[in-house]
Design a protein around this motif. Structure first.
Motif, PDB file in Angstrom:
ATOM      1  N   LYS A  61       0.787  -1.231   0.000  1.00 23.90           N
ATOM      2  CA  LYS A  61       0.000   0.000   0.000  1.00 23.90           C
ATOM      3  C   LYS A  61       0.821   1.285   0.000  1.00 23.90           C
ATOM      4  O   LYS A  61       0.270   2.360  -0.171  1.00 23.90           O
ATOM      5  N   SER A  62       2.125   1.210   0.231  1.00 22.71           N
ATOM      6  CA  SER A  62       2.898   2.452   0.321  1.00 22.71           C
ATOM      7  C   SER A  62       4.382   2.187   0.093  1.00 22.71           C
ATOM      8  O   SER A  62       4.831   1.045   0.091  1.00 22.71           O
ATOM      9  N   ILE A  63       5.123   3.284  -0.082  1.00 21.10           N
ATOM     10  CA  ILE A  63       6.573   3.203  -0.201  1.00 21.10           C
ATOM     11  C   ILE A  63       7.189   3.980   0.958  1.00 21.10           C
ATOM     12  O   ILE A  63       6.557   4.875   1.524  1.00 21.10           O
ATOM     13  N   HIS A  64       8.424   3.617   1.295  1.00 14.16           N
ATOM     14  CA  HIS A  64       9.096   4.251   2.425  1.00 14.16           C
ATOM     15  C   HIS A  64      10.544   4.545   2.059  1.00 14.16           C
ATOM     16  O   HIS A  64      11.204   3.707   1.436  1.00 14.16           O
ATOM     17  N   PHE A  65      11.013   5.705   2.442  1.00  9.51           N
ATOM     18  CA  PHE A  65      12.410   6.087   2.297  1.00  9.51           C
ATOM     19  C   PHE A  65      12.955   6.422   3.675  1.00  9.51           C
ATOM     20  O   PHE A  65      12.358   7.214   4.394  1.00  9.51           O
ATOM     21  N   LEU A  66      14.071   5.814   4.042  1.00 13.78           N
ATOM     22  CA  LEU A  66      14.712   6.104   5.318  1.00 13.78           C
ATOM     23  C   LEU A  66      16.151   6.517   5.060  1.00 13.78           C
ATOM     24  O   LEU A  66      16.862   5.828   4.318  1.00 13.78           O
ATOM     25  N   PRO A  67      16.599   7.607   5.654  1.00 12.97           N
ATOM     26  CA  PRO A  67      18.024   7.924   5.523  1.00 12.97           C
ATOM     27  C   PRO A  67      18.832   6.862   6.250  1.00 12.97           C
ATOM     28  O   PRO A  67      18.414   6.350   7.286  1.00 12.97           O
ATOM     29  N   ILE A  68      19.964   6.493   5.684  1.00 15.34           N
ATOM     30  CA  ILE A  68      20.796   5.460   6.302  1.00 15.34           C
ATOM     31  C   ILE A  68      21.636   6.105   7.381  1.00 15.34           C
ATOM     32  O   ILE A  68      22.511   6.917   7.111  1.00 15.34           O
ATOM     33  N   LEU A  69      21.338   5.715   8.601  1.00 14.70           N
ATOM     34  CA  LEU A  69      22.028   6.237   9.763  1.00 14.70           C
ATOM     35  C   LEU A  69      22.705   5.102  10.524  1.00 14.70           C
ATOM     36  O   LEU A  69      22.952   5.201  11.705  1.00 14.70           O
ATOM     37  N   PHE A  70      22.970   4.009   9.822  1.00 18.39           N
ATOM     38  CA  PHE A  70      23.500   2.808  10.448  1.00 18.39           C
ATOM     39  C   PHE A  70      24.416   2.118   9.450  1.00 18.39           C
ATOM     40  O   PHE A  70      24.534   2.538   8.308  1.00 18.39           O
ATOM     41  N   ASP A  71      25.039   1.044   9.865  1.00 23.24           N
ATOM     42  CA  ASP A  71      25.981   0.310   9.028  1.00 23.24           C
ATOM     43  C   ASP A  71      25.257  -0.335   7.847  1.00 23.24           C
ATOM     44  O   ASP A  71      24.408  -1.210   8.046  1.00 23.24           O
ATOM     45  N   PRO A  72      25.560   0.058   6.610  1.00 21.61           N
ATOM     46  CA  PRO A  72      24.833  -0.468   5.456  1.00 21.61           C
ATOM     47  C   PRO A  72      25.083  -1.953   5.212  1.00 21.61           C
ATOM     48  O   PRO A  72      24.214  -2.658   4.713  1.00 21.61           O
ATOM     49  N   THR A  73      26.263  -2.455   5.574  1.00 19.25           N
ATOM     50  CA  THR A  73      26.549  -3.868   5.369  1.00 19.25           C
ATOM     51  C   THR A  73      25.673  -4.729   6.271  1.00 19.25           C
ATOM     52  O   THR A  73      25.082  -5.715   5.827  1.00 19.25           O
ATOM     53  N   THR A  74      25.561  -4.347   7.525  1.00 20.42           N
ATOM     54  CA  THR A  74      24.692  -5.075   8.459  1.00 20.42           C
ATOM     55  C   THR A  74      23.239  -4.973   8.025  1.00 20.42           C
ATOM     56  O   THR A  74      22.496  -5.952   8.077  1.00 20.42           O
ATOM     57  N   LEU A  75      22.818  -3.790   7.586  1.00 25.33           N
ATOM     58  CA  LEU A  75      21.459  -3.602   7.097  1.00 25.33           C
ATOM     59  C   LEU A  75      21.183  -4.543   5.938  1.00 25.33           C
ATOM     60  O   LEU A  75      20.163  -5.240   5.914  1.00 25.33           O
ATOM     61  N   LYS A  76      22.087  -4.598   4.975  1.00 24.04           N
ATOM     62  CA  LYS A  76      21.897  -5.462   3.807  1.00 24.04           C
ATOM     63  C   LYS A  76      21.833  -6.935   4.214  1.00 24.04           C
ATOM     64  O   LYS A  76      20.990  -7.683   3.718  1.00 24.04           O
ATOM     65  N   GLU A  77      22.698  -7.355   5.121  1.00 27.93           N
ATOM     66  CA  GLU A  77      22.691  -8.750   5.588  1.00 27.93           C
ATOM     67  C   GLU A  77      21.355  -9.096   6.258  1.00 27.93           C
ATOM     68  O   GLU A  77      20.786 -10.155   6.010  1.00 27.93           O
ATOM     69  N   CYS A  78      20.871  -8.202   7.096  1.00 24.45           N
ATOM     70  CA  CYS A  78      19.590  -8.445   7.776  1.00 24.45           C
ATOM     71  C   CYS A  78      18.435  -8.484   6.782  1.00 24.45           C
ATOM     72  O   CYS A  78      17.537  -9.330   6.887  1.00 24.45           O
TER      73      CYS A  78
END
Length: 104
Positions: free
Chosen positions: A79-96
């Motif tokens: 139903k929607s799209i979301h944009f979040l500024p990356i304020l954390f480790d991008p590698t860990t985010l991608k793995e999760c």
């Protein structure tokens, strides 16, 4: 970005002010907002209070923009799209993300 605000004050006062305010906002977000990946949802917390829950079953796609210098995390729900500024480790985010919600 905060360091960029200092020389911007000398070029254009209002640009430096905008950059400084944006930097303070992002710093506040980085210190207070936490993502928690559960087996079924992505939960967003401010402190110890959950402010939003995003069930993976409603996700259609996700992407990390400009991965070498990560800036933005995007995901689309039914139903929607979301944009979040990356304020954390991008590698860990991608793995999760790959673990809990593989790309469609």
């Amino acid at each position: 970005m905060a360091l960029g605000a200092i020389p911007s004050f000398f070029l254009q006062l209002w640009i430096g002010g905008v950059l400084a305010l944006l930097s303070l906002f992002l710093l506040f977000q980085a210190l207070t907002v936490r993502l928690q990946f559960t087996p079924t949802d992505l939960d967003i917390y401010r402190g110890k209070i959950i402010i939003r829950r995003f069930p993976y079953q409603e996700w259609q796609n996700w992407r990390i923009f400009w991965y070498p210098v990560p800036i933005l995390f995007y995901f689309k729900e039914i139903k929607s799209i979301h944009f979040l500024p990356i304020l954390f480790d991008p590698t860990t985010l991608k793995e999760c993300l790959e673990q809990h919600c593989p790309r469609i």
